[in-house]
Scaffold this active site. Structure first.
Site, mmCIF file in Angstrom:
data_model
loop_
_atom_site.group_PDB
_atom_site.id
_atom_site.type_symbol
_atom_site.label_atom_id
_atom_site.label_comp_id
_atom_site.label_asym_id
_atom_site.label_seq_id
_atom_site.Cartn_x
_atom_site.Cartn_y
_atom_site.Cartn_z
ATOM 1 N N CYS A 1 -5.659 0.496 6.201
ATOM 2 C CA CYS A 1 -6.011 2.154 5.733
ATOM 3 C C CYS A 1 -6.705 2.689 4.982
ATOM 4 O O CYS A 1 -7.332 3.483 5.254
ATOM 5 C CB CYS A 1 -4.800 2.916 5.664
ATOM 6 S SG CYS A 1 -4.053 2.049 4.213
ATOM 7 N N CYS B 1 -7.159 -5.916 -10.401
ATOM 8 C CA CYS B 1 -6.905 -4.396 -11.235
ATOM 9 C C CYS B 1 -6.407 -3.428 -10.527
ATOM 10 O O CYS B 1 -7.946 -2.454 -10.361
ATOM 11 C CB CYS B 1 -8.252 -4.070 -12.380
ATOM 12 S SG CYS B 1 -7.316 -3.232 -13.834
ATOM 13 N N CYS C 1 -7.362 -1.142 0.900
ATOM 14 C CA CYS C 1 -6.411 -1.088 2.101
ATOM 15 C C CYS C 1 -6.797 -2.374 3.138
ATOM 16 O O CYS C 1 -7.696 -1.216 3.194
ATOM 17 C CB CYS C 1 -5.068 -0.528 2.325
ATOM 18 S SG CYS C 1 -3.778 -0.744 3.358
ATOM 19 N N CYS D 1 0.831 -1.464 0.368
ATOM 20 C CA CYS D 1 0.457 -0.140 0.456
ATOM 21 C C CYS D 1 0.688 1.257 -0.013
ATOM 22 O O CYS D 1 1.666 2.015 1.043
ATOM 23 C CB CYS D 1 -0.636 0.003 1.640
ATOM 24 S SG CYS D 1 -2.180 1.046 1.461
#
Length: 142
Positions: free
Chosen positions: A110, A130, A107, A58
């Site tokens: 977060c 994607c 994510c 991330c």
């Protein structure tokens, strides 16, 4: 008590101050993708053609999301993966924006927007995660 993923990373949400601190280092495009659920233009992302071994994490919180061994050329213009590094590290939500029904990928730590997952990927999963290059950072195994 902390929630720990199978990769050993905390999945506890970031505090607002920590999120703000991490967001200070983002470019305007990264902020647009991660916070406004935006999409970068196809075939323009910096990680699209990356073939190096490593992990895609991330961009905001550095949680490992995808391994290079699951990346494939989808022809769509965005980095695509057939499975996450660990399912716990990504979350999915229904997305009905733009008069379409899609599954948004976030994510788990977060809550940043990463991209979408589709059911037209290769075996063994049949999935195509994607992702936006702007939402990811690459950590080389070298």
């Amino acid at each position: 008590m902390a929630t720990i993923s199978r990769t050993g990373y905390s999945l506890d949400p970031l505090s607002p101050s920590e999120r703000d601190r991490l967001a200070q280092r983002l470019t305007p495009e990264e902020r647009y993708v991660l916070f406004d659920h935006g999409t970068e233009r196809p075939f323009c992302g910096g990680l699209l053609d990356n073939k190096e071994p490593g992990v895609y994490a991330c961009r905001l919180c550095s949680l490992p999301l995808f391994e290079s061994g699951t990346k494939f050329e989808s022809g769509t213009g965005w980095p695509s993966f057939w499975q996450p590094a660990v399912n716990d590290n990504v979350a999915e939500e229904s997305d009905v924006s733009f008069f379409m029904h899609r599954t948004e990928v976030l994510c788990s730590k977060c809550d940043a927007h990463l991209g979408h997952v589709f059911t037209d990927g290769p075996k063994p999963t049949g999935l195509r995660y994607c992702m936006n290059s702007a939402a990811l950072k690459f950590v080389s195994k070298k």
